[in-house]
Scaffold this motif. Structure first.
Motif, short mmCIF file in Angstrom:
data_model
loop_
_atom_site.label_atom_id
_atom_site.label_comp_id
_atom_site.label_asym_id
_atom_site.label_seq_id
_atom_site.Cartn_x
_atom_site.Cartn_y
_atom_site.Cartn_z
N ALA A 22 -1.34 0.38 -9.32
CA ALA A 22 -0.52 0.53 -8.78
C ALA A 22 0.01 -0.47 -7.40
O ALA A 22 0.85 -1.26 -7.87
CB ALA A 22 -0.35 1.51 -8.58
N ALA A 23 -0.98 -1.55 -6.78
CA ALA A 23 -0.68 -2.16 -6.20
C ALA A 23 -0.81 -3.01 -7.26
O ALA A 23 -0.01 -4.81 -6.72
CB ALA A 23 -2.25 -2.45 -5.29
N LEU A 24 -1.85 -3.47 -8.48
CA LEU A 24 -1.81 -4.63 -9.55
C LEU A 24 0.23 -4.99 -9.67
O LEU A 24 0.76 -5.83 -9.83
CB LEU A 24 -2.58 -4.81 -10.39
CG LEU A 24 -2.37 -5.74 -11.37
CD1 LEU A 24 -2.77 -6.71 -10.26
CD2 LEU A 24 -4.24 -5.60 -11.97
N TYR B 170 0.52 -1.20 0.03
CA TYR B 170 0.12 -0.08 -0.14
C TYR B 170 0.67 1.18 -0.53
O TYR B 170 0.36 1.85 -0.64
CB TYR B 170 -1.30 0.62 1.61
CG TYR B 170 -2.03 1.40 0.92
CD1 TYR B 170 -3.53 1.51 0.78
CD2 TYR B 170 -1.48 2.47 1.78
CE1 TYR B 170 -4.06 2.01 -0.12
CE2 TYR B 170 -2.53 3.35 2.53
CZ TYR B 170 -3.46 3.54 1.42
OH TYR B 170 -4.17 4.66 1.60
N VAL B 171 1.84 1.19 1.28
CA VAL B 171 2.94 2.47 0.78
C VAL B 171 3.36 2.51 -0.61
O VAL B 171 3.07 4.00 -1.06
CB VAL B 171 3.68 2.11 1.76
CG1 VAL B 171 4.91 3.32 2.30
CG2 VAL B 171 3.98 2.36 3.14
N TYR B 172 3.89 1.53 -0.30
CA TYR B 172 5.11 1.77 -2.39
C TYR B 172 3.77 2.13 -3.39
O TYR B 172 4.06 2.79 -4.01
CB TYR B 172 5.71 0.06 -2.59
CG TYR B 172 6.86 0.70 -2.12
CD1 TYR B 172 8.62 0.97 -2.79
CD2 TYR B 172 7.34 0.16 -0.58
CE1 TYR B 172 9.31 1.23 -2.66
CE2 TYR B 172 8.91 0.23 -0.43
CZ TYR B 172 9.71 1.15 -1.04
OH TYR B 172 10.66 0.93 -0.23
N ALA B 173 2.33 1.55 -3.52
CA ALA B 173 1.17 1.52 -4.25
C ALA B 173 1.30 3.62 -4.21
O ALA B 173 1.27 4.39 -5.82
CB ALA B 173 0.00 1.46 -4.48
N MET B 174 1.07 3.88 -3.16
CA MET B 174 1.05 5.25 -2.39
C MET B 174 1.99 5.99 -3.09
O MET B 174 1.94 7.80 -4.40
CB MET B 174 0.17 5.98 -1.61
CG MET B 174 -0.89 4.83 -0.99
SD MET B 174 -2.59 5.96 -2.15
CE MET B 174 -2.12 8.01 -1.52
N VAL B 175 3.57 5.82 -2.65
CA VAL B 175 4.08 6.73 -3.44
C VAL B 175 4.75 6.27 -5.05
O VAL B 175 4.88 7.64 -5.72
CB VAL B 175 5.82 5.88 -2.98
CG1 VAL B 175 7.20 6.75 -3.28
CG2 VAL B 175 5.83 5.92 -1.43
N GLY B 176 4.21 5.71 -5.49
CA GLY B 176 4.15 5.27 -6.67
C GLY B 176 2.44 5.77 -7.78
O GLY B 176 3.31 6.64 -9.16
N TRP B 177 1.96 5.89 -7.70
CA TRP B 177 0.64 7.25 -8.03
C TRP B 177 1.44 8.35 -8.11
O TRP B 177 0.74 9.08 -8.89
CB TRP B 177 -0.53 6.63 -7.08
CG TRP B 177 -1.78 7.73 -6.99
CD1 TRP B 177 -2.45 7.31 -8.43
CD2 TRP B 177 -2.05 8.76 -6.71
NE1 TRP B 177 -3.41 8.76 -8.14
CE2 TRP B 177 -3.13 9.51 -6.94
CE3 TRP B 177 -1.62 9.68 -5.60
CZ2 TRP B 177 -4.11 10.84 -7.04
CZ3 TRP B 177 -2.66 10.55 -5.04
CH2 TRP B 177 -3.43 10.92 -5.83
N VAL B 178 1.58 8.59 -6.78
CA VAL B 178 2.50 10.40 -6.47
C VAL B 178 3.23 10.44 -7.80
O VAL B 178 2.70 11.45 -8.79
CB VAL B 178 2.75 10.09 -5.26
CG1 VAL B 178 3.93 11.98 -5.20
CG2 VAL B 178 1.80 10.70 -4.03
N PHE B 179 4.56 9.72 -7.79
CA PHE B 179 6.00 10.56 -7.91
C PHE B 179 5.23 9.73 -10.35
O PHE B 179 5.63 10.24 -11.66
CB PHE B 179 6.41 9.13 -8.12
CG PHE B 179 6.86 10.08 -7.24
CD1 PHE B 179 7.78 11.64 -7.31
CD2 PHE B 179 6.99 9.94 -5.96
CE1 PHE B 179 8.35 11.82 -6.08
CE2 PHE B 179 7.96 10.32 -5.29
CZ PHE B 179 7.95 11.88 -4.44
#
Length: 305
Positions: free
Chosen positions: A185-187, A161-170
């Motif tokens: 992003a999570a998938l 979840y944390v890395y998916a949120m970071v990926g969505w932001v950038f």
């Protein structure tokens, strides 16, 4: 007479349990049940062919009832083998599983539901694990690893979840196909956990920003190396515990490790056996005394005459 009946009833149950245990512990009994399970699996496979099921429907139905009868007789014998200690029958998870499979298969609610009936019949095939020690060890290990696996899933979900949120932001604006939402992003990151397509993801990220290498490198390090190796460690530890449990189960009673409750039960059983022997000795002595008294009276009667 009531006291005699109370004494004879436990002795009768112990004798019945001993006879049934000789049957259930024998090699031919286990081999026969295992062969029936394999035959049941074969019949279930045949029923998946529409032509065979339509042509031999009545015969297959008779065979199915025969399998159910055999399994019902087997679980009955196993229950009677614990007639002198019924509680131990229900402490064995395999006995509970076998009993549930047989009982649920004959309930009206199951027999009226074709899907549930097929699942119950398929569950009988899983009973083969009871007669295969290595497969039994694996199943026990899976059960023992569940707490650790749940902890792994919780930590993995938080990391994802944390890395998916970071990926969505950038990356959402430049790569909406893979990072356009938290779900996408999570998938994407879940697939990257297996290292499948990692090269393409890194190249696409470098086209957006050279700092993306830090993002992917840290994620792969934590998700693919640290977490996956932790899960492997949990499974290996569970396998070792399952092997030890199976080995202690196969040890003779004299050498197997025993806890205080087991020792107490053995002492109670020994005390009961000693009490039974004492009662039998007293009863025999009483019978001999009565016979001697009767013989003395019969000898005295002619002299008085």
């Amino acid at each position: 007479m009531a006291d005699v009946a109370a004494v004879e009833a436990p002795k009768g149950r112990r004798a019945l349990a001993r006879r049934c245990r000789r049957i259930t512990d024998s090699g031919w009994f286990s081999g026969t049940v295992f062969a029936v399970i394999l035959a049941n699996a074969g019949v279930l496979g045949l029923e998946t062919y529409a032509g065979v099921a339509a042509r031999w429907h009545d015969q297959l139905s008779v065979v199915e009832h025969g399998f159910l009868t055999v399994f019902a007789a087997e679980i009955t014998l196993r229950a009677l083998a614990h007639a002198d200690r019924p509680g131990e029958f229900f402490r064995d998870p395999w006995n509970l599983f076998d009993l549930a499979v047989v009982v649920l298969a004959v309930l009206p609610i199951t027999r009226e539901n074709a899907t549930a009936l097929r699942l119950m019949r398929l569950a009988r095939v899983l009973r083969a694990a009871r007669f295969l020690p290595q497969l039994r060890v694996i199943i026990v290990a899976v059960g023992k690893s569940l707490p650790g696996t749940i902890s792994f899933l919780v930590v993995g979900t938080l990391l994802l979840y944390v890395y998916a949120m970071v990926g969505w932001v950038f990356f959402a604006d430049d790569d909406p196909e893979h990072y356009g939402s938290i779900g996408r992003a999570a998938l994407t990151l879940f697939l990257l956990m297996t290292l499948d397509g990692l090269g393409d993801a890194v190249r696409a990220g470098l086209e957006i920003s050279r700092w993306s290498i830090v993002y992917f490198a840290s994620y792969v390090l934590l998700a693919s190396f640290v977490l996956v190796n932790l899960l492997i460690g949990v499974v290996i530890k569970s396998l070792e515990e399952a092997h030890r449990s199976e080995a202690s189960r196969d040890l003779p009673t004299a050498t197997a490790p025993r806890d205080d409750a087991t020792l107490l039960r053995e002492r109670i059983a020994a005390a009961r056996a000693a009490l039974d022997d004492l009662e039998e000795g007293l009863a025999a002595h009483e019978r001999d005394t009565h016979r001697s008294a009767d013989a003395a009276r019969s000898e005295a009667a002619p002299r008085h005459a």
